[in-house]
Design a protein around this motif. Structure first.
Motif, PDB file in Angstrom:
ATOM      1  N   VAL A   1       0.812  -1.287  -0.050  1.00  0.00           N
ATOM      2  CA  VAL A   1      -0.073   0.070   0.063  1.00  0.00           C
ATOM      3  C   VAL A   1       0.919   1.191   0.029  1.00  0.00           C
ATOM      4  CG1 VAL A   1      -1.810   1.301   1.228  1.00  0.00           C
ATOM      5  CG2 VAL A   1      -1.765  -1.246   1.456  1.00  0.00           C
ATOM      6  N   HIS A   2       1.105   1.692  -1.174  1.00  0.00           N
ATOM      7  CA  HIS A   2       2.198   2.856  -1.192  1.00  0.00           C
ATOM      8  C   HIS A   2       1.649   4.010  -0.492  1.00  0.00           C
ATOM      9  CE1 HIS A   2       4.227   0.209  -4.060  1.00  0.00           C
ATOM     10  NE2 HIS A   2       3.183   0.039  -4.883  1.00  0.00           N
ATOM     11  N   THR A   3       0.314   4.508  -0.522  1.00  0.00           N
ATOM     12  CA  THR A   3       0.074   5.528   0.173  1.00  0.00           C
ATOM     13  C   THR A   3       0.217   5.587   1.858  1.00  0.00           C
ATOM     14  OG1 THR A   3      -2.073   4.367   0.211  1.00  0.00           O
ATOM     15  CG2 THR A   3      -1.717   6.021  -1.575  1.00  0.00           C
TER      16      THR A   3
ATOM     17  N   CYS B   1       6.241   1.571  -0.876  1.00  0.00           N
ATOM     18  CA  CYS B   1       6.221   0.372  -0.259  1.00  0.00           C
ATOM     19  C   CYS B   1       6.903  -0.794  -0.808  1.00  0.00           C
ATOM     20  CB  CYS B   1       4.828   0.023   0.126  1.00  0.00           C
ATOM     21  SG  CYS B   1       4.758  -1.424   1.371  1.00  0.00           S
ATOM     22  N   ASP B   2       7.958  -1.348  -0.065  1.00  0.00           N
ATOM     23  CA  ASP B   2       8.603  -2.475  -0.522  1.00  0.00           C
ATOM     24  C   ASP B   2       8.237  -3.608   0.591  1.00  0.00           C
ATOM     25  OD1 ASP B   2      10.529  -4.704  -1.083  1.00  0.00           O
ATOM     26  OD2 ASP B   2      12.145  -3.319  -1.243  1.00  0.00           O
ATOM     27  N   PRO B   3       7.599  -4.750  -0.101  1.00  0.00           N
ATOM     28  CA  PRO B   3       6.859  -5.680   0.549  1.00  0.00           C
ATOM     29  C   PRO B   3       8.206  -6.355   1.497  1.00  0.00           C
ATOM     30  CG  PRO B   3       6.120  -5.746  -1.543  1.00  0.00           C
ATOM     31  CD  PRO B   3       7.180  -4.850  -1.588  1.00  0.00           C
ATOM     32  N   THR B   4       9.436  -6.455   1.175  1.00  0.00           N
ATOM     33  CA  THR B   4      10.269  -6.701   2.038  1.00  0.00           C
ATOM     34  C   THR B   4      10.990  -5.878   2.956  1.00  0.00           C
ATOM     35  OG1 THR B   4      11.936  -6.667   0.220  1.00  0.00           O
ATOM     36  CG2 THR B   4      10.861  -8.764   0.314  1.00  0.00           C
ATOM     37  N   GLY B   5      11.009  -4.543   2.519  1.00  0.00           N
ATOM     38  CA  GLY B   5      11.875  -3.469   3.372  1.00  0.00           C
ATOM     39  C   GLY B   5      11.114  -2.483   4.021  1.00  0.00           C
TER      40      GLY B   5
END
Length: 399
Positions: A276-278, A286-290
């Motif tokens: 969810v970049h917002t 948003c990096d799903p791993t970081g």
């Protein structure tokens, strides 16, 4: 009468008791620890006029499990509302509910076990917590069990018959409709002898996840949750002795600890994580791993990708392809961000925070296209370059 069996007559009419008896046995067991987690089991019943009767069993004081309550109807088949409540002191620990009708001239059993997994579970109106999760309170006739006088424990064992001297007198609830007629006393609810069996093959209940055995001439059906394993780590697999296997998705089992992702459990595919970049500050994606990570700016995107890879089609003087002028960084930004696309309907070249809907990224990645993959006149961009464009867009498409 077996110890711990409570017999309650409900007078629903003022005529003589019918023969054979129309009866409902309410059977309650629990996997909560007694008395540490549960002390009392209370059963409340209401008829169509809202008249309530109740009975309680002090399991902490020695009342054996499962608790069984016999309810006899004279003519009216219901429905009646049943609430089973587990208490510790005066505090409610867990509750199960059902709305059920009698089966004419038959004795049927309704299981409403108080399960540890139902503590603190809130279901919608008209539903109640069960082993497989929230389900409707309405119980159909086909869900009621045949009553053979035995009330198996949750672990598959059968409570011992303590004889009439241990049970005390039947509990008298009085006429539930408020009339003068005394309640029908169902008498000792033995149900006759259990069905005979000689081997397990005679005890198949048709439920794949139960272990069916013949013990001392009586069929015993033991739920085995392991038989319901669907190999999806984020589902809770339960064997219901009536309905069979159920697999309930548990999103909490998919929590990756990343505040900017939405974690969900798909009953087939398993855990799914969506960025969810917002949820990140402007200028970060948003990096799903970081987690939230600083996004590249358009300055770096133009100097490393657009300026060198989008020519000569969009950077050379003259008629530029798609009427898209990317000759300078300033002009390129004005021509891309929040600008309608030149093919398809409703497309926008760059939608800040949403690369997957942006036509620029889709044209570069070859996804959901209108027109051709870009660049058209040279080799396709490397995956790392396409990813950088996506990060710029998802970070807010800043200059």
């Amino acid at each position: 009468m077996r110890r711990g069996v409570l017999v309650l007559g409900i007078a629903l009419a003022s005529c003589a008791a019918p023969t054979p008896v129309t009866e409902l046995m309410i059977v309650v067991d629990t996997d909560l620890r007694v008395p540490e987690e549960l002390e009392t089991i209370r059963i409340e019943m209401r008829d169509g006029q809202g008249t309530m009767r109740e009975a309680s069993a002090d399991v902490a004081g020695g009342a054996p499990l499962p608790v069984t309550l016999g309810v006899v109807s004279r003519t009216t088949l219901g429905p009646i509302d049943v609430d089973v409540i587990g208490l510790r002191g005066s505090a409610e620990v867990v509750r199960r509910s059902a709305r059920v009708e009698f089966v004419q001239d038959r004795t049927r059993a309704l299981r409403l076990d108080l399960l540890a997994s139902c503590r603190a579970v809130t279901c919608e109106d008209g539903q109640t917590c069960a082993a497989s999760g929230c389900r409707p309170v309405d119980v159909g006739p086909g869900e009621l069990l045949d009553w053979d006088g035995n009330a198996p424990r949750l672990d598959g064992s059968v409570a011992e018959d303590a004889g009439t001297e241990d049970a005390g007198a039947p509990q008298d609830a009085g006429p539930i409709d408020g009339g003068d007629e005394p309640p029908v006393d169902a008498g000792p609810m033995d149900g006759g002898p259990p069905p005979d069996c000689r081997n397990a093959s005679e005890c198949d209940d048709g439920v794949d996840c139960t272990t069916d055995t013949c013990e001392s001439g009586t069929c015993v059906f033991t739920p085995a949750a392991a038989a319901c394993d669907d190999s999806v780590p984020c589902t809770t697999d339960v064997c219901d002795p009536v309905a069979g296997c159920s697999h309930t998705p548990d999103a909490a089992a998919c929590d990756d600890g990343n505040a900017c992702t939405t974690d969900s459990c798909d009953a087939v595919a398993g855990c799914r994580v969506a960025p969810v970049h917002t949820a990140c500050e402007l200028g970060s994606y948003c990096d799903p791993t970081g987690g939230c990570t600083v996004a590249p700016t358009f300055t770096s995107i133009y100097s490393t990708i657009i300026g060198s890879r989008c020519g000569p089609c969009h950077t050379t003087a003259g008629t530029r392809a798609g009427q898209l002028d990317l000759a300078t960084q300033t002009q390129a930004y004005l021509e891309l961000v929040n600008v309608p696309g030149f093919c398809g309907t409703g497309n926008v070249l760059v939608i800040p925070r949403d690369a997957t809907r942006s036509l620029l990224w889709r044209k570069l990645a070859g996804v959901d296209l209108c027109g051709d993959v870009m660049p058209r006149m040279s080799r396709q961009l490397e995956a790392a370059e396409i990813t950088q464009v996506a990060r710029w867009i998802n970070g807010g498409a800043l200059e």
